[in-house]
Design a protein around this motif. Structure first.
Motif, PDB file in Angstrom:
ATOM      1  N   LYS A 243       0.876  -1.176  -0.053  1.00 18.38           N
ATOM      2  CA  LYS A 243      -0.102   0.140   0.048  1.00 18.38           C
ATOM      3  C   LYS A 243       0.961   1.212   0.091  1.00 18.38           C
ATOM      4  O   LYS A 243       2.077   1.232   0.513  1.00 18.38           O
ATOM      5  CB  LYS A 243      -0.749  -0.042   1.247  1.00 18.38           C
ATOM      6  CG  LYS A 243      -1.955  -1.261   1.402  1.00 18.38           C
ATOM      7  CD  LYS A 243      -2.908  -1.134   2.641  1.00 18.38           C
ATOM      8  CE  LYS A 243      -3.752  -2.134   2.529  1.00 18.38           C
ATOM      9  NZ  LYS A 243      -4.476  -2.081   3.611  1.00 18.38           N
ATOM     10  N   GLY A 244       0.385   2.278  -0.583  1.00 19.77           N
ATOM     11  CA  GLY A 244       1.038   3.460  -0.481  1.00 19.77           C
ATOM     12  C   GLY A 244       1.941   3.730  -1.493  1.00 19.77           C
ATOM     13  O   GLY A 244       2.697   4.514  -1.548  1.00 19.77           O
ATOM     14  N   LEU A 245       2.230   2.959  -2.618  1.00 22.20           N
ATOM     15  CA  LEU A 245       3.255   3.135  -3.561  1.00 22.20           C
ATOM     16  C   LEU A 245       2.726   2.443  -5.060  1.00 22.20           C
ATOM     17  O   LEU A 245       1.648   1.734  -5.079  1.00 22.20           O
ATOM     18  CB  LEU A 245       4.485   2.654  -3.254  1.00 22.20           C
ATOM     19  CG  LEU A 245       4.671   1.041  -2.962  1.00 22.20           C
ATOM     20  CD1 LEU A 245       4.944   0.168  -4.223  1.00 22.20           C
ATOM     21  CD2 LEU A 245       5.944   0.967  -1.958  1.00 22.20           C
ATOM     22  N   SER A 246       3.372   2.849  -6.103  1.00 20.75           N
ATOM     23  CA  SER A 246       3.098   1.994  -7.395  1.00 20.75           C
ATOM     24  C   SER A 246       4.217   1.947  -7.960  1.00 20.75           C
ATOM     25  O   SER A 246       5.399   2.377  -7.661  1.00 20.75           O
ATOM     26  CB  SER A 246       2.079   3.140  -8.147  1.00 20.75           C
ATOM     27  OG  SER A 246       2.805   4.366  -8.489  1.00 20.75           O
ATOM     28  N   VAL A 247       4.337   0.789  -8.680  1.00 20.57           N
ATOM     29  CA  VAL A 247       5.492   0.340  -9.649  1.00 20.57           C
ATOM     30  C   VAL A 247       5.364   0.705 -11.037  1.00 20.57           C
ATOM     31  O   VAL A 247       4.292   0.479 -11.651  1.00 20.57           O
ATOM     32  CB  VAL A 247       5.912  -1.098  -9.389  1.00 20.57           C
ATOM     33  CG1 VAL A 247       7.106  -1.551  -9.984  1.00 20.57           C
ATOM     34  CG2 VAL A 247       5.902  -1.426  -7.843  1.00 20.57           C
ATOM     35  N   HIS A 248       6.182   1.295 -11.458  1.00 18.11           N
ATOM     36  CA  HIS A 248       6.276   1.800 -12.984  1.00 18.11           C
ATOM     37  C   HIS A 248       7.287   0.933 -13.565  1.00 18.11           C
ATOM     38  O   HIS A 248       8.556   0.880 -13.115  1.00 18.11           O
ATOM     39  CB  HIS A 248       6.577   3.173 -13.179  1.00 18.11           C
ATOM     40  CG  HIS A 248       5.564   4.043 -12.597  1.00 18.11           C
ATOM     41  ND1 HIS A 248       4.882   4.960 -13.450  1.00 18.11           N
ATOM     42  CD2 HIS A 248       5.354   4.370 -11.173  1.00 18.11           C
ATOM     43  CE1 HIS A 248       4.082   5.601 -12.494  1.00 18.11           C
ATOM     44  NE2 HIS A 248       4.136   5.424 -11.352  1.00 18.11           N
ATOM     45  N   SER A 249       7.277   0.080 -14.920  1.00 21.09           N
ATOM     46  CA  SER A 249       7.943  -0.090 -15.665  1.00 21.09           C
ATOM     47  C   SER A 249       8.370   0.587 -16.903  1.00 21.09           C
ATOM     48  O   SER A 249       7.244   0.661 -17.795  1.00 21.09           O
ATOM     49  CB  SER A 249       7.589  -1.744 -15.989  1.00 21.09           C
ATOM     50  OG  SER A 249       7.356  -2.677 -14.872  1.00 21.09           O
ATOM     51  N   GLU A 250       9.501   0.678 -17.149  1.00 24.52           N
ATOM     52  CA  GLU A 250       9.711   1.659 -18.298  1.00 24.52           C
ATOM     53  C   GLU A 250      10.758   1.175 -19.248  1.00 24.52           C
ATOM     54  O   GLU A 250      11.886   0.643 -18.617  1.00 24.52           O
ATOM     55  CB  GLU A 250      10.245   3.102 -17.740  1.00 24.52           C
ATOM     56  CG  GLU A 250       9.208   3.750 -16.847  1.00 24.52           C
ATOM     57  CD  GLU A 250       7.894   4.364 -17.440  1.00 24.52           C
ATOM     58  OE1 GLU A 250       7.957   4.388 -18.846  1.00 24.52           O
ATOM     59  OE2 GLU A 250       6.820   4.659 -16.998  1.00 24.52           O
ATOM     60  N   SER A 251      10.518   0.968 -20.511  1.00 27.76           N
ATOM     61  CA  SER A 251      11.459   0.504 -21.606  1.00 27.76           C
ATOM     62  C   SER A 251      12.350   1.689 -21.706  1.00 27.76           C
ATOM     63  O   SER A 251      12.403   2.704 -21.700  1.00 27.76           O
ATOM     64  CB  SER A 251      10.716   0.119 -22.776  1.00 27.76           C
ATOM     65  OG  SER A 251       9.982  -0.899 -22.713  1.00 27.76           O
TER      66      SER A 251
END
Length: 509
Positions: A243-251
């Motif tokens: 909770k309290g965060l998001s994960v970003h996947s970036e090329s």
């Protein structure tokens, strides 16, 4: 009593250290965690940190498509091998001095004396003309704006340098200025109130190096860091449930690849290198090791480098039978221990990698197992990243697993020219392999004013690299970043030149 006193002193020291690494104003301090140490203010060595943290700026920036756009230069034109850069008005350095053409010339003159892509440019002279900078070349050089976007060409005030050209106090022009420098682990910055552009919303930003991927994942989960870069794929599932965060996947324009010593007697024929490539199960690696399905690489240049990437090329499938046939033609036969032998030689190689990028060590183990199935024994050595260029130069390197960025200079042409500048190759590129045809093609590209010719030559270079395989692509790199929910406006620069921190704010603002 002495033990108690010692324990008390140690506790005080630990408390002081922890306090020293805690931001003074958590409510208005953005905490950034990454894997890389820094040791200096030298732009040639550690400039990437100062441009990412928006302390230092270059003449030219790069948009999300990799195109050169204005930064400290508002415009540029070329005529008869002379480039004219018009400098932005109203810019001040962090020490209050105005940006002038004379200051820019001084900074670039010093950059020319240090390692970096600027040394590849055929520069005859750097001069000033009122508020314009004139760069005269001895030959056409198409990617000059891309070179001037590289961190080693960031512009500093003349007061930043001592008499020998060493940076003693970094006075740059970015929206943040250095508040406290504590190499190799911490950089504290604060908002620069006289910034020429849009002022930063967040007052303080602190960067902290976290070597271990597990430690960085813990920082993300506990909220001890707002932005955490280069997360371990193994931690993504748990972080996704946090909770309290998001994960970003970036090329990124970065490729996970095997760097081979093509002069090694086991690797000096293209068929031997092709056999190693055919032994790799890239789909399995992408799905089970890197945990980014679809990231398997069929060429060196990832899709983010349009023009260089060839979208119609087929996948590189695992084919152990063909690999064994190719090695048999080189005299290799399966021995009683399940390893290939040729005369008195066993096919054994040492693979060097580094832990700064957490997926590399796990990937090295997977490659070790897949090559063992072919009959090649691989000894893995996890070392500092510096061990790879060191082994390249002393000739001891046999094989390395690296994550190579082909767009630290946004045009890969500059990186490839460095690769082909000498038969030795380059620190992170080919080793013991040199192609006159490639060097000629790159030279033509650098001087070409015809865009169609440029991209046709880029395809030829790509094909040559895949035919000869001095570097074996494994997977295209995906950056994994956690973002605390209190941060608004997170943006990611696919070229990793700028963290865009000044455009972020806190939800409470």
């Amino acid at each position: 009593m002495n033990r108690l006193l010692l324990a008390a002193l140690l506790a005080l020291l630990l408390g002081w250290l922890l306090t020293n690494y805690r931001p003074l104003d958590r409510a208005n301090t953005l905490l950034v965690s990454g894997p890389f140490e820094f040791t200096s203010q030298d732009l040639a060595k550690d400039g990437y940190l100062y441009t990412r943290m928006q302390v230092a700026e270059t003449l030219v920036a790069v948009d999300a498509q990799g195109q050169a756009v204005p930064m400290l230069a508002t415009d540029w034109q070329v005529n008869d091998n002379q480039w004219r850069f018009t400098l932005r008005q109203g810019v001040r350095f962090h020490n209050g001095q105005p940006l002038t053409a004379k200051q820019v010339k001084h900074s670039l003159d010093i950059a020319l004396t240090k390692p970096g892509p600027l040394q590849q440019v055929p520069i005859e002279a750097i001069e000033t003309d009122e508020q314009d900078l004139l760069v005269t070349l001895t030959a056409p050089y198409r990617p000059l704006p891309a070179v001037l976007a590289h961190y080693s060409t960031a512009i500093l005030s003349a007061d930043s340098y001592d008499a020998d050209g060493q940076v003693i106090q970094l006075y740059a022009t970015g929206p943040y200025q250095t508040a406290r420098l504590a190499p190799p682990h911490k950089l504290e910055t604060r908002r620069f109130e006289e910034y020429w552009g849009q002022a930063a919303a967040i007052e303080f930003v602190h960067y902290l190096t976290g070597h271990r991927a597990e430690s960085r994942a813990l920082q993300a989960r506990t909220g001890d860091a707002d932005l955490v870069y280069t997360l371990d794929p193994a931690s993504l599932e748990q972080l996704g449930r946090s909770k309290g965060l998001s994960v970003h996947s970036e090329s990124l324009p970065r490729t996970l690849l095997l760097k081979l010593n093509s002069a090694h007697r086991f690797l000096d024929h293209p068929d031997s290198r092709r056999a190693i490539s055919l032994a790799l199960d890239r789909t399995g690696i992408a799905e089970q090791v890197i945990r980014v399905p679809g990231s398997e690489a069929n060429q060196l240049f990832p899709p983010s480098l349009s023009g260089w990437h060839q979208p119609d090329w087929p996948a590189l499938e695992q084919d152990l039978d063909t690999a064994r046939t190719l090695l048999a033609k080189q005299g290799w036969q399966m021995g009683p221990t399940g390893l290939l032998k040729r005369g008195s030689d066993r096919f054994e190689l040492r693979l060097v990698t580094y832990a700064d990028r957490p997926e590399l060590t796990v990937l090295a183990t997977a490659i070790q197992a897949q090559l063992r199935e072919l009959g090649i024994s691989v000894l893995i050595s996890v070392d500092n990243a510096s061990a790879i260029p060191s082994g390249h130069h002393d000739g001891s390197l046999e094989m390395a697993l690296v994550a190579r960025n082909y767009a630290l200079v946004p045009d890969p042409l500059v990186v490839l020219q460095e690769d082909s500048a000498s038969p030795m190759g380059s620190d992170w590129g080919p080793m013991g392999w040199h192609s006159p045809a490639m060097a000629h093609g790159l030279s033509r590209m650098a001087q070409s004013e015809d865009t169609s010719e440029y991209w046709a030559l880029a395809e030829q270079v790509s094909e040559l690299l895949m035919e000869e395989l001095p570097l074996i692509p494994v997977a295209f790199y995906t950056q994994q970043i956690s973002v605390n929910d209190r941060v608004k406006g997170f943006q990611f620069d696919p070229f990793e030149l700028n963290y865009r921190l000044s455009e972020m704010r806190f939800k409470s603002d």
